[in-house]
Design a protein around this motif. Structure first.
Motif, mmCIF file in Angstrom:
data_model
loop_
_atom_site.group_PDB
_atom_site.id
_atom_site.type_symbol
_atom_site.label_atom_id
_atom_site.label_comp_id
_atom_site.label_asym_id
_atom_site.label_seq_id
_atom_site.Cartn_x
_atom_site.Cartn_y
_atom_site.Cartn_z
ATOM 1 N N GLU A 149 -4.232 18.969 55.165
ATOM 2 C CA GLU A 149 -3.179 19.375 54.232
ATOM 3 C C GLU A 149 -1.872 19.514 55.001
ATOM 4 N N LEU A 150 -0.812 18.927 54.461
ATOM 5 C CA LEU A 150 0.500 18.943 55.116
ATOM 6 C C LEU A 150 1.469 19.762 54.268
ATOM 7 N N GLU A 151 2.202 20.665 54.935
ATOM 8 C CA GLU A 151 3.209 21.471 54.238
ATOM 9 C C GLU A 151 4.470 21.523 55.089
ATOM 10 N N VAL A 152 5.627 21.304 54.469
ATOM 11 C CA VAL A 152 6.896 21.556 55.140
ATOM 12 C C VAL A 152 7.176 23.047 55.014
ATOM 13 N N VAL A 153 7.158 23.753 56.140
ATOM 14 C CA VAL A 153 7.242 25.218 56.111
ATOM 15 C C VAL A 153 8.652 25.731 56.363
ATOM 16 N N GLY A 154 9.590 24.843 56.617
ATOM 17 C CA GLY A 154 10.974 25.255 56.820
ATOM 18 C C GLY A 154 11.781 24.125 57.404
ATOM 19 N N ARG A 155 13.037 24.434 57.694
ATOM 20 C CA ARG A 155 13.946 23.434 58.260
ATOM 21 C C ARG A 155 14.697 24.010 59.452
ATOM 22 N N SER A 156 15.049 23.133 60.363
ATOM 23 C CA SER A 156 15.767 23.521 61.577
ATOM 24 C C SER A 156 17.224 23.821 61.260
ATOM 25 N N VAL A 157 17.972 24.185 62.292
ATOM 26 C CA VAL A 157 19.407 24.451 62.127
ATOM 27 C C VAL A 157 20.105 23.251 61.490
ATOM 28 N N GLU A 158 19.759 22.037 61.923
ATOM 29 C CA GLU A 158 20.397 20.829 61.410
ATOM 30 C C GLU A 158 19.696 20.264 60.175
ATOM 31 N N ASN B 252 13.295 34.062 71.755
ATOM 32 C CA ASN B 252 13.909 34.492 70.505
ATOM 33 C C ASN B 252 12.913 35.145 69.553
ATOM 34 N N HIS B 253 11.678 35.377 70.008
ATOM 35 C CA HIS B 253 10.659 35.904 69.098
ATOM 36 C C HIS B 253 10.788 37.396 68.855
ATOM 37 N N ALA B 254 11.631 38.068 69.633
ATOM 38 C CA ALA B 254 11.883 39.488 69.366
ATOM 39 C C ALA B 254 12.976 39.648 68.315
ATOM 40 N N ILE B 255 14.104 38.968 68.500
ATOM 41 C CA ILE B 255 15.247 39.197 67.603
ATOM 42 C C ILE B 255 15.307 38.204 66.437
ATOM 43 N N LEU B 256 14.610 37.074 66.524
ATOM 44 C CA LEU B 256 14.438 36.143 65.405
ATOM 45 C C LEU B 256 15.754 35.759 64.734
ATOM 46 N N THR B 257 16.734 35.372 65.541
ATOM 47 C CA THR B 257 18.008 34.936 64.957
ATOM 48 C C THR B 257 17.979 33.488 64.492
ATOM 49 N N GLU B 258 16.956 32.717 64.927
ATOM 50 C CA GLU B 258 16.960 31.276 64.666
ATOM 51 C C GLU B 258 15.980 30.906 63.552
ATOM 52 N N PRO B 259 16.329 29.911 62.738
ATOM 53 C CA PRO B 259 15.420 29.516 61.650
ATOM 54 C C PRO B 259 14.076 29.031 62.162
ATOM 55 N N GLU B 260 14.051 28.391 63.328
ATOM 56 C CA GLU B 260 12.794 27.844 63.839
ATOM 57 C C GLU B 260 11.799 28.948 64.214
ATOM 58 N N THR B 261 12.287 30.020 64.867
ATOM 59 C CA THR B 261 11.366 31.112 65.207
ATOM 60 C C THR B 261 10.996 31.915 63.968
ATOM 61 N N ARG B 262 11.904 31.999 63.010
ATOM 62 C CA ARG B 262 11.564 32.688 61.758
ATOM 63 C C ARG B 262 10.498 31.910 60.984
ATOM 64 N N ILE B 263 10.491 30.585 61.101
ATOM 65 C CA ILE B 263 9.452 29.775 60.455
ATOM 66 C C ILE B 263 8.081 30.136 61.020
ATOM 67 N N LEU B 264 7.972 30.196 62.350
ATOM 68 C CA LEU B 264 6.691 30.559 62.970
ATOM 69 C C LEU B 264 6.281 31.976 62.592
ATOM 70 N N ARG B 265 7.230 32.891 62.617
ATOM 71 C CA ARG B 265 6.918 34.272 62.258
ATOM 72 C C ARG B 265 6.458 34.365 60.801
ATOM 73 N N SER B 266 7.077 33.580 59.924
ATOM 74 C CA SER B 266 6.676 33.576 58.512
ATOM 75 C C SER B 266 5.240 33.078 58.357
ATOM 76 N N LEU B 267 4.886 32.018 59.098
ATOM 77 C CA LEU B 267 3.503 31.530 59.070
ATOM 78 C C LEU B 267 2.549 32.606 59.567
ATOM 79 N N PHE B 268 2.934 33.256 60.644
ATOM 80 C CA PHE B 268 2.082 34.317 61.200
ATOM 81 C C PHE B 268 1.908 35.451 60.197
ATOM 82 N N ASN B 269 3.003 35.883 59.586
ATOM 83 C CA ASN B 269 2.918 36.984 58.627
ATOM 84 C C ASN B 269 2.069 36.600 57.414
ATOM 85 N N ARG B 270 2.115 35.306 57.034
ATOM 86 C CA ARG B 270 1.382 34.853 55.858
ATOM 87 C C ARG B 270 -0.125 34.834 56.094
ATOM 88 N N TYR B 271 -0.541 34.373 57.288
ATOM 89 C CA TYR B 271 -1.966 34.128 57.512
ATOM 90 C C TYR B 271 -2.594 35.042 58.560
#
Length: 494
Positions: free
Chosen positions: A54-63, A150-169
């Motif tokens: 199963e493939l899911e687009v879980v977010g987008r990068s800065v660009e 950046n995993h402490a302060i989570l200012t970037e969309p890419e690290t927030r994507i990973l954190r969102s996946l972690f929080n979800r599952y």
């Protein structure tokens, strides 16, 4: 007639095999590495032809580039009693072999191996965390931020994507895949090729039960299995430019993708393979070695899945039920654990393996400072960057809509302290706490210290923490002035 039917079936099977999407690397002569469009096209085609992907687009990068996650098996078929494992790669855009290894893994599971090769694992695979960096072969993302810091302060969309996946599952296990430089000891006639380097959680606020289980039940068995299969594998060593200087294991900081998830009571690991002279140099070979190690790691997790689920579940339940008496906020690999370590690396003169002894190997971090956790933290005039971070981590919080009088500890600054830990210098506020009764206006942010993430919140909010917000420029305004606007709340009755 029977022979004709058999022939038709053989031909159809051949057509089906030929029609399977090919690895992007396999279509390149010579292999140069998979671009973001090539990866998306490959995964999309594979998802259409493979029923157990199963493939899911879980977010987008800065660009605006898509960041995909692959679920194997599809989430509706996840094993309810199984262990969930999240593997992610290429946080650093100039370290592509992990991405290629995960694409190889997905391809193998869809076209060669059994669809339930890891029958007790629910896999979440994120091959390319930093697509903007991948496209231009740079370490950082397009805002020049190192995502693995950046995993402490989570200012970037890419690290927030990973954190969102972690929080979800809430995966039981995570693995972050990287590459390391083999050149730092060239001046000493050595190529620092230690093969696949692998390490586990190390922050001292993580429950000892998890620290011991990660090391004894998953880390060493994976390394031993890899060596038995002919792979060169070791624990991850962080070294300076001279092998006679102190050598340690990976950082204790929670700003990386290992301790950043491990601090939430998760069995988190890092894998580092040797890099090339360029991103494309020996890319197929580098990726195959990382693939082989990842497969051994997943096999070990699969065989230990029941204990993984039990131990992680116990650690999380215990942390929810009771806070630790003390939370470490400063630690370092000190001379207290120093000993010698024999390693096998390559000589620049012979280009063959040679054995050397590292005289100052520091194998365990020492806690230098710890604090009792408060009932909560209260922040006056919280900046937007703090609200974003709190939301991304999923911390329990409340914005006061009324005046509130509380007994708190306020931090009075007297200057700055300079910490020298893990080979880097960190400046934090100097001073002391003073107890006070204070009335807070509406609009203040209240953060209860509770649940699985309690230790993480303490490490982030304490002004003198090695892991805290005080040494990030984005939060500098909170930690300037004579009295800091971050208060320790002493009672949970608010």
């Amino acid at each position: 007639m029977v022979r004709r039917i058999a022939l038709v079936l053989v031909l159809l099977a051949g057509v089906g095999a030929y029609a399977q999407p090919r690895l992007p690397l396999a279509t390149q002569t010579p292999p140069r590495g998979t671009s973001h469009p090539e990866m998306m096209a490959f995964l999309t085609a594979l998802a259409e032809s493979c029923p157990w992907l199963e493939l899911e687009v879980v977010g987008r990068s800065v660009e605006g580039r898509e960041v995909p996650a692959v679920y194997m098996p599809p989430r509706e078929n996840w094993c309810p009693e199984g262990a969930t494992v999240m593997v992610f790669a290429q946080q650093h855009g100039d370290e592509p072999s992990g991405k290629e290894a995960l694409l190889m893994l997905v391809h193998e599971l869809c076209t060669v191996a059994s669809p339930r090769a890891y029958a007790h694992l629910n896999l979440i695979l994120v091959p390319m965390v930093n697509p903007d960096g991948n496209e231009v072969h740079t370490r950082r993302n397009s805002r020049h931020v190192d995502l693995n810091r950046n995993h402490a302060i989570l200012t970037e969309p890419e690290t927030r994507i990973l954190r969102s996946l972690f929080n979800r599952y809430a995966p039981h296990v995570t693995l972050d895949v990287h590459e390391y430089s083999i050149r730092s000891w060239l001046a000493h006639g050595l190529i620092k090729d230690l093969g696949e380097q692998f390490d586990c959680i190390s922050n001292p606020a993580i429950p000892p039960l998890l620290l011991d289980f990660a090391r004894e039940r998953l880390l060493w068995p994976t390394i031993q299995n890899a060596r038995a299969c002919g792979l060169k594998a070791n624990r991850y060593l962080v070294a300076q430019d001279d092998p006679r200087q102190p050598v340690r294991h990976s950082t204790t900081d929670i700003d990386d993708g290992r301790n950043g998830f491990g601090i939430d009571c998760t069995l988190s690991f890092i894998l580092e393979g040797p890099n090339g002279l360029s991103p494309e140099d020996r890319i197929w070979e580098r990726a195959k070695y990382q693939l082989a190690f990842i497969e051994r790691f997943l096999a070990v997790c699969d065989s230990a899945y029941a204990d993984i689920v039990r131990v992680v579940g116990h650690a999380r339940a215990e942390r929810r039920a009771q806070l630790p008496a003390q939370v470490p906020i400063q630690a370092d690999y000190t001379a207290a654990s120093s000993c010698s370590l024999q390693v096998t690396i390559r000589s620049t003169r012979t280009l063959r393996d040679t054995t050397i002894v590292l005289p100052d190997y520091r194998n365990a971090p020492e806690v230098l400072r710890a604090v009792p956790p408060p009932a909560g933290y209260l922040v006056e005039r919280p900046p937007e960057v703090l609200l974003t971070m709190v939301s991304a981590h999923g911390f329990p919080c409340e914005m006061l809509d009324r005046k509130l009088r509380l007994t708190v500890e306020e931090f009075r600054t007297t200057g700055v302290d300079t910490l020298r830990c893990e080979g880097r210098t960190t400046v934090v506020p100097a001073g002391h706490y003073r107890r006070a009764k204070k009335t807070f206006a509406s609009g203040c942010l209240l953060l209860p210290v509770t649940g699985v993430s309690a230790a993480k919140l303490v490490q982030l909010m304490e002004p003198q923490s090695l892991y805290g917000l005080s040494h990030y420029e984005e939060f500098a305004q909170l930690y300037r002035g004579q009295t800091l606007p971050v208060y320790r709340v002493l009672s949970a009755k608010w």
